[in-house]
Design a protein around this motif. Structure first.
Motif, short mmCIF file in Angstrom:
data_model
loop_
_atom_site.label_atom_id
_atom_site.label_comp_id
_atom_site.label_asym_id
_atom_site.label_seq_id
_atom_site.Cartn_x
_atom_site.Cartn_y
_atom_site.Cartn_z
N GLU A 178 0.85 -1.19 0.00
CA GLU A 178 0.00 0.00 0.00
C GLU A 178 0.89 1.24 0.00
OE1 GLU A 178 -3.48 1.02 3.00
OE2 GLU A 178 -1.55 1.78 3.74
N THR A 179 0.71 2.10 -1.01
CA THR A 179 1.50 3.33 -1.11
C THR A 179 0.58 4.52 -0.91
OG1 THR A 179 3.00 2.28 -2.71
CG2 THR A 179 3.04 4.69 -2.58
N THR A 180 0.90 5.35 0.09
CA THR A 180 0.08 6.53 0.40
C THR A 180 0.90 7.78 0.08
OG1 THR A 180 -1.07 5.36 2.18
CG2 THR A 180 -1.20 7.77 2.18
N THR A 181 0.40 8.58 -0.87
CA THR A 181 1.09 9.80 -1.30
C THR A 181 0.23 11.01 -0.99
OG1 THR A 181 2.07 8.54 -3.12
CG2 THR A 181 2.28 10.93 -3.21
N ILE A 182 0.82 12.01 -0.36
CA ILE A 182 0.11 13.24 -0.01
C ILE A 182 0.59 14.37 -0.92
CG2 ILE A 182 -0.39 14.91 1.81
CD1 ILE A 182 0.20 12.69 3.83
N TYR A 183 -0.36 15.01 -1.58
CA TYR A 183 -0.05 16.11 -2.50
C TYR A 183 -0.61 17.43 -1.97
CZ TYR A 183 0.68 12.41 -6.03
OH TYR A 183 1.10 11.31 -6.72
N LYS A 184 0.13 18.50 -2.20
CA LYS A 184 -0.38 19.86 -2.02
C LYS A 184 -0.19 20.53 -3.37
CE LYS A 184 -1.13 23.56 1.07
NZ LYS A 184 -1.31 23.82 2.50
N GLY A 185 -1.28 20.67 -4.12
CA GLY A 185 -1.16 21.09 -5.51
C GLY A 185 -0.51 19.96 -6.28
N ASP A 186 0.56 20.28 -7.02
CA ASP A 186 1.30 19.26 -7.77
C ASP A 186 2.51 18.74 -6.99
OD1 ASP A 186 -0.43 19.48 -9.94
OD2 ASP A 186 0.74 21.14 -10.81
N GLU A 187 2.72 19.31 -5.80
CA GLU A 187 3.91 18.95 -5.02
C GLU A 187 3.63 17.74 -4.12
OE1 GLU A 187 6.84 20.89 -1.58
OE2 GLU A 187 5.13 22.02 -2.38
N VAL A 188 4.53 16.78 -4.14
CA VAL A 188 4.43 15.62 -3.25
C VAL A 188 4.99 16.02 -1.88
CG1 VAL A 188 5.19 13.27 -2.79
CG2 VAL A 188 4.62 13.96 -5.13
#
Length: 237
Positions: free
Chosen positions: A51-61
């Motif tokens: 399970e891979t959880t990625t948090i974005y703010k706009g296009d930024e990881v």
């Protein structure tokens, strides 16, 4: 005359949609949803996955974490973190630095609560769905007549939330699940969508969940992949 024609067209389309929804057998659709959910959980209990959880703010990881996942004997998902946690930032000096640090802690806690909320809803509980249906609260809509339907389950976990499940009756596969809910207060809304995939053996699995957090301007994407068969977990004696 033109307005009368448009009004008549709208009425005809509305009647057509209603007729298509009525052509579905609610018991058959509910039975298929339960069958899919039970089958998916049973089959996935013989797999391990990442399970891979990625948090974005706009296009930024902003961050990315990975967990090795598998079902335990209690039918709950056990997760083991993959890789070492990121190194802590150097301590910031002064009042301004402390404010920034606290803000990061606030966001982290908010994100943590939001992700936990996703797991309260997904995968759906067949018994809860059946209880809502038995109460006569379920609304069914035809996406494609006699083929694909969306069932809306209001108040799934608490008053004011809603879960919508789309099912392709011809393929007997989920089309997706959408949840509209909130955290502590009704104005603190969060929405998330789960898209299913199908493994080579025909097992349905939650391929991707997308969580929108308008309050923080964040988007969280949870992806599952790398499925591998494992021996069944023995039940404790």
């Amino acid at each position: 005359m033109k307005n009368q024609f448009l009004s008549a067209l709208v009425i005809c389309l509305s009647l057509s949609v209603a007729a298509n929804a009525q052509s579905a057998d609610p018991k058959a659709v509910m039975a298929q949803i339960k069958k899919n959910l039970d089958s998916s959980q049973k089959n996935l209990s013989t797999f391990t996955w990442i399970e891979t959880t990625t948090i974005y703010k706009g296009d930024e990881v902003k961050s990315e974490t990975k967990n090795q996942c598998s079902y335990g004997w209690d039918r709950k998902i056990a997760k083991v973190p993959i890789g070492a946690p990121a190194a802590a930032e150097k301590e910031k000096r002064g009042v301004r630095g402390k404010i920034v640090e606290n803000k990061k802690e606030d966001i982290s806690e908010y994100v943590k609560k939001s992700i936990a909320k996703v797991h309260e809803y997904l995968p759906p509980n067949p018994e809860k769905l059946q209880a809502i249906n038995a109460a006569g609260k379920v609304n069914i809509q035809a996406v494609q007549a006699n083929v694909k339907y969306t069932l809306n389950f209001p108040d799934y976990l608490k008053a004011g939330d809603k879960m919508a499940i789309t099912l392709d009756m011809q393929k007997a596969l989920f089309g997706g699940i959408v949840v509209n809910t909130f955290l502590d207060k009704p104005d603190d809304k969060i929405n998330f969508t789960m898209n299913y995939g199908v493994l080579t053996d025909g097992t349905e699995y939650p391929a991707e969940t997308i969580l929108d957090l308008p309050k923080e301007g964040l988007k969280i994407v949870i992806k599952n992949g790398g499925y591998q068969k494992v021996p069944p977990v023995p039940t404790p004696q």
